[in-house]
Scaffold this active site. Structure first.
Site, PDB file in Angstrom:
ATOM      1  N   HIS A 214       0.760  -1.169   0.129  1.00 47.91           N
ATOM      2  CA  HIS A 214      -0.068   0.100  -0.039  1.00 47.91           C
ATOM      3  C   HIS A 214       0.709   1.276   0.034  1.00 47.91           C
ATOM      4  CE1 HIS A 214      -3.489  -2.401  -0.108  1.00 47.91           C
ATOM      5  NE2 HIS A 214      -3.628  -2.122   1.278  1.00 47.91           N
TER       6      HIS A 214
ATOM      7  N   ARG B 115      -4.760  -4.144   9.201  1.00 46.63           N
ATOM      8  CA  ARG B 115      -4.437  -3.023   9.984  1.00 46.63           C
ATOM      9  C   ARG B 115      -3.666  -1.838   9.096  1.00 46.63           C
ATOM     10  NH1 ARG B 115      -1.262  -3.892  14.460  1.00 46.63           N
ATOM     11  NH2 ARG B 115      -2.516  -2.093  15.532  1.00 46.63           N
TER      12      ARG B 115
ATOM     13  N   ASP C 261     -11.435   0.589   5.717  1.00 54.68           N
ATOM     14  CA  ASP C 261     -12.443   1.033   5.265  1.00 54.68           C
ATOM     15  C   ASP C 261     -13.691   1.023   6.243  1.00 54.68           C
ATOM     16  OD1 ASP C 261     -12.284   1.426   2.296  1.00 54.68           O
ATOM     17  OD2 ASP C 261     -11.367  -0.735   2.374  1.00 54.68           O
TER      18      ASP C 261
ATOM     19  N   ARG D 194      -4.904 -11.103  -4.202  1.00 48.02           N
ATOM     20  CA  ARG D 194      -6.264 -10.394  -3.692  1.00 48.02           C
ATOM     21  C   ARG D 194      -7.019  -9.893  -4.802  1.00 48.02           C
ATOM     22  NH1 ARG D 194      -8.080  -5.245  -0.221  1.00 48.02           N
ATOM     23  NH2 ARG D 194      -6.529  -4.233  -1.715  1.00 48.02           N
TER      24      ARG D 194
ATOM     25  N   GLU E 288     -15.054  -5.664   4.760  1.00 47.71           N
ATOM     26  CA  GLU E 288     -14.346  -4.500   4.849  1.00 47.71           C
ATOM     27  C   GLU E 288     -15.150  -3.176   5.811  1.00 47.71           C
ATOM     28  OE1 GLU E 288     -11.904  -3.690   0.937  1.00 47.71           O
ATOM     29  OE2 GLU E 288     -13.308  -5.067   0.403  1.00 47.71           O
TER      30      GLU E 288
ATOM     31  N   ARG F 164      -9.912   5.810  -1.588  1.00 49.17           N
ATOM     32  CA  ARG F 164      -9.538   4.764  -0.565  1.00 49.17           C
ATOM     33  C   ARG F 164      -9.250   5.218   0.619  1.00 49.17           C
ATOM     34  NH1 ARG F 164      -8.570   0.159  -3.398  1.00 49.17           N
ATOM     35  NH2 ARG F 164      -8.186   0.497  -5.972  1.00 49.17           N
TER      36      ARG F 164
END
Length: 954
Positions: A167, A646, A608, A438, A568, A783
């Site tokens: 990320h 997390r 989220d 994913r 989520e 996001r």
């Protein structure tokens, strides 16, 4: 005395769990005066060297300007703040660049020095985490509340797996991290009292050189990183952990368990690592099947190098001569087979090592590892006996050596460096980490729509089916034997569009498993899981390429990968229990889980859900979901492996890992757990190997303790019911306040104007787009990372606290004030939750935020500006309510050293914020088609600097 008389009272049970939080863990700094003084001395030295570098490269006038800015920042009066903003608003772009770089470099030096001293402070603890955990387990053994069989049972499935994600929250380049690591090493040597006085000049000279190089290194990436670049960053840390941390940590676990009379089997995997770099496709078009294979090749290239290094070290040590020792018949036979399989190797080593059987064996192992690396690099076929097909072959050879040593009575050597290598190889595998894949649930349904519609069997097109009908269709299809794609259709490339892309991905996973071994990819995560059909869909597609076979009467089911739903949003978390019940209640899917060893992985999304409903509702619903999942896992006879997604910031589920693990519901952790490590959290924890060891040991100790000792609560149901009801009220009222803010039509204009969120995409800190593709571009499409990022840069940081004050106030007004204080004292979950909120409040600065609002939110946007007053009111309310529960007079009252550290950081953050506000205003005044690249660069440098100063981006 009767059992009734000796049983502890409710008050005694609550008191036994009561403890004050270790505030420093939540702040990540140092707590003792001694370490604080040493830290300040190191920072002064490095700050002086940075000033000298500035003078050499930019001139004395620039250093004078920096000192002028520092002086104005130290003054807290309004006039100085106004002067600071006037001064920085008047500097040109080139000067702004240098100023931003100067303060950013300062924070980089402070951060790595603080990491060094945090590690030094942790090493002075009277008891290490694993020792403390095994002591408490030993006390429980003596009291008879547990037995050794339970410990052995838990050890059989104990697994802490940090997963390094890709990320985009790491703003620091790998080149800079390397220099900072060297600066920390030299600083440590300089502080060593055993050093010679004559070493001081040499050390000072080396530090000056490294600081000068840091100044000459560009903090900003020229281009946006590709997934393979992100994989290299993960490998950078994983290699260090494999070499300098994992062997010692697992040996410490072995020693600690031995104090209980429990042996850690050599084959146990209590620690593993995972990664998402190259596997996280959800919303990232840059992660293609080809990229996934490239990343796996890269991981194995570096992983095999690390194993070769370990074997070469062992080769030097195991010099036992056949004149002095005897070897087992099995080892002797294997040496003969090795000689036949690798004759050139034998001819090379026989003269020197003919009478050193263990060196002979390890020489063959080394050559096989090198040949395995070469085979994977050139995609050639496996040659039995000449290279390793998978990890099992390597472990078999190393275990053969160890068994021979034990058989000859040399347990000391067998359980020394050799066992350390076996444990490290078991933990890291051939490729350092296991990759997760994913993908969004919608992709699988798009693919199935194309396949089903091609067959023409359904009365209603697949895409038009309502969810119950779709569940029924997919359940029947899982139980069927026929292929949807037809013989050879998937392999021929005749499928196009989404169907072709999904089949290509699953075929790539099969190819990876064939090439690299069964552990290379373990879990396929389905994001946006709403019901069981989202899992059924990917199982059906996996069957098409041979990843799943449900078997029959004459053969067992096989599943080469597992499938995990990702919950989520708060609504998805509320439905998680019923969904799991239905999922495991389907006979076909249950056979898939049985084929995976009766382990079902479930991922819980913190980011989220927090963005959706606020931190209080998010944290509480995740906690409640785990309870439901725990009970349903037991009902169906499966082990749950919960995967906690997390983030680094509190608003995305961040905070101390050990505390978070101990805050899980009783019985929800039963050995295995996965937790994401993201962005700047990775560099903060693992840039220094010594600190990485401390962080991993604390987490591993917490997993062991929670799995063995926290299986059931001793508190009576009425107490737990009261706590649950209170938390329901806190979460419900908090969610109401939070959603009132984020659903205000003025919120999006306010957020975009008052924060640098739109500038995030220009930072080149990740390969993943900041917004989900295909949406209208509103708040729902943004996001969670840039959502937190924007609020953090402007110092509102509201995802980490907004709504909590309203929630606590509602509970207090309902007469639950004493219950809240009781919960804070004796409930790990609530204490950790509130401590994380307190730390975020301490970092929030609405006076700085006000400058962003005044300067950047257009005056005509009166509704947007009015929102800031709402934020101020909730901020004041949250501080007051938190202090009422914790019993403090001010935030962080129990950690004065940490308060001082944060205050010092604020002095150096002030000019970066002032500069950022000015640069945002200037860049936004320019025509979109006429950007000023120097202004843009200066702005991005302030973003880097603030992230470094707060030790957080998003």
């Amino acid at each position: 005395m009767s059992p009734e008389a000796s049983a502890p009272t409710t008050e005694q049970l609550i008191a036994a769990d009561r403890r004050a939080p270790d505030v420093v863990q939540f702040g990540g700094g140092v707590s003792t005066d001694e370490q604080h003084a040493a830290l300040r001395a190191s920072v002064r030295q490095l700050g002086t060297l940075l000033g000298e570098a500035l003078t050499r490269h930019e001139g004395a006038e620039l250093l004078e300007l920096v000192e002028q800015v520092r002086a104005l920042s130290r003054d807290t009066d309004d006039a100085s703040a106004h002067d600071l903003h006037d001064l920085l608003s008047g500097v040109d772009a080139s000067t702004a660049i240098v100023l931003a770089r100067a303060f950013t470099a300062y924070f980089q030096l402070v951060n790595v020095t603080e990491q060094l001293h945090r590690w030094q402070e942790l090493t002075t603890r009277p008891e290490r985490p694993l020792a403390a955990t095994t002591r408490r387990i030993g006390e429980a053994l003596e009291a008879g509340s547990i037995d050794r069989d339970l410990i052995a049972d838990v050890l059989g499935r104990l697994e802490y797996r940090p997963v390094f994600t890709a990320h985009p929250t790491e703003a620091t380049r790998r080149s800079v991290l390397g220099l900072l690591r060297k600066i920390a090493a030299v600083t440590y040597r300089a502080e060593d009292p055993r050093g010679r006085a004559t070493d001081a000049a040499v050390t000072e000279r080396r530090l000056a050189e490294l600081v000068d190089l840091l100044w000459q290194t560009d903090e900003l990436r020229i281009d946006r990183p590709e997934p393979t670049d992100e994989a290299r960053t993960a490998i950078y840390y994983l290699q260090t952990l494999a070499e300098k941390v994992v062997p010692d940590l697992l040996a410490e676990l072995d020693r600690s368990l031995a104090s209980l009379g429990v042996e850690l089997p050599a084959s146990a995997r209590p620690l593993r690592f995972g990664t998402w770099a190259g596997g996280d496709r959800d919303g990232n078009p840059n992660v293609t099947p080809a990229v996934t294979l490239d990343v796996l090749g890269l991981q194995h290239d570096f992983g095999l190098r690390e194993l070769v290094r370990g074997v070469e070290e062992l080769l030097q040590e195991l010099s036992s001569s056949s004149r002095m020792v005897t070897v087992s018949d099995e080892l002797a036979a294997s040496l003969q087979a090795d000689r036949e399989a690798l004759p050139i190797t034998y001819s090379t080593i026989k003269r020197l090592n003919a009478e050193e059987p263990y060196r002979l064996k390890l020489s063959y192992v080394r050559v096989r590892l090198l040949r395995t690396r070469d085979r994977l690099a050139h995609a050639t076929a496996h040659e039995p006996g000449r290279d390793y097909e998978n990890l099992e072959g390597l472990l078999a050879d190393l275990t053969l050596v160890r068994d021979s040593l034990i058989a000859s009575g040399d347990r000391l050597t067998a359980d020394g460096s050799l066992l350390r290598l076996i444990r490290t190889a078991t933990a890291m595998g051939l490729g350092l980490a296991t990759l997760d894949v994913r993908e969004h649930s919608g992709k699988h349904h798009e693919a199935l729509a194309a396949l089903f519609d091609r067959l023409g069997e359904l009365e209603t097109p697949y895409g038009d089916l309502d969810r119950p009908d779709r569940i029924a269709v997919l359940s029947r299809e899982m139980a069927a034997r026929r292929p949807l794609t037809g013989a050879g259709l998937a392999a021929s490339g005749a499928l196009d569009g989404t169907a072709g892309a999904v089949i290509d991905l699953l075929t790539t996973i099969r190819s990876a498993l064939d090439t690299f071994g069964p552990d290379v990819i373990e879990t396929y995560i389905v994001s946006m899981t709403h019901d069981v059909d989202d899992l059924f869909a990917v199982v059906v597609l996996a069957r098409e390429v041979g990843l799943v076979d449900l078997g029959g009467e004459d053969r067992p089911a096989t599943a080469r990968i597992g499938f995990a739903p990702l919950f989520e949003t708060v609504a998805e978390l509320e439905a998680a229990g019923p969904l799991l019940d239905a999922l495991l209640g389907d006979p076909s899917y249950r056979r898939v889980v049985s084929a995976r060893g009766d382990v079902q992985e479930i991922m819980l999304g913190y980011s989220d859900s927090s963005k959706d409903a606020g931190i209080a509702a998010s944290q509480w619903q995740i906690h409640r979901a785990q309870r439901a999942l725990r009970d349903l896992g037991r009902k169906h006879g499966v082990t749950l492996r919960l995967f906690h997604g997390r983030g680094g910031s509190v608003g995305r589920g961040g905070g101390p890992t050990g505390e978070a693990i101990m805050s899980q519901p009783y019985g929800s952790l039963d050995g295995p757990i996965k937790i994401t490590e993201q962005g700047e959290v990775i560099s903060d924890k693992y840039t220094l190997a010594q600190l990485g060891r401390e962080n991993l040991e604390q987490a591993l100790a917490s997993v062991l303790e929670a799995s063995v000792l926290h299986r059931t609560s001793l508190l009576p149901p009425d107490v737990l019911d009261g706590w649950n009801a209170t938390m329901d009220q806190v979460a419900g009222s908090g969610q109401e306040a939070y959603r009132a803010l984020v659903r205000d039509p003025a919120l999006v204009p306010f957020f975009v104007s008052a924060t640098p969120v739109d500038e995030l995409g220009k930072m080149n800190i990740g390969s993943r787009p900041a917004k989900r593709p295909g949406g209208p571009g509103g708040l729902d499409d943004l996001r969670a990372i840039p959502w937190v990022f924007g609020w953090t840069q402007s110092r509102m940081i509201l995802p980490g606290w907004y709504g909590v004050g309203s929630g606590l106030a509602a509970a207090r007004e309902a007469g639950r004030a004493e219950t809240l204080r009781e919960m804070y004292g004796s409930w790990n979950f609530f204490r950790t939750f509130l401590s994380n909120v307190e730390m975020t409040l301490a970092k929030t600065d609405l006076d700085i935020a006000a400058r962003y609002v005044r300067t950047l939110v257009p005056a005509e946007e009166s509704a947007a500006r009015a929102l800031f007053e709402t934020i101020r009111e909730e901020h004041a309310r949250t501080i007051a309510e938190v202090l009422a529960v914790t019993g403090q007079d001010e935030l962080l009252a129990g950690a004065p050293t940490l308060r001082s550290t944060l205050a010092i950081r604020d002095v150096y953050l002030q000019p970066l914020h002032a500069l950022q506000v000015s640069l945002l205003a200037r860049t936004r005044d320019l025509p979109e088609d006429e950007p000023d690249l120097d202004l843009q660069r200066a702005l991005l440098l302030t973003i880097n600097g603030i992230a470094a100063g707060l030790r957080n981006t998003g």
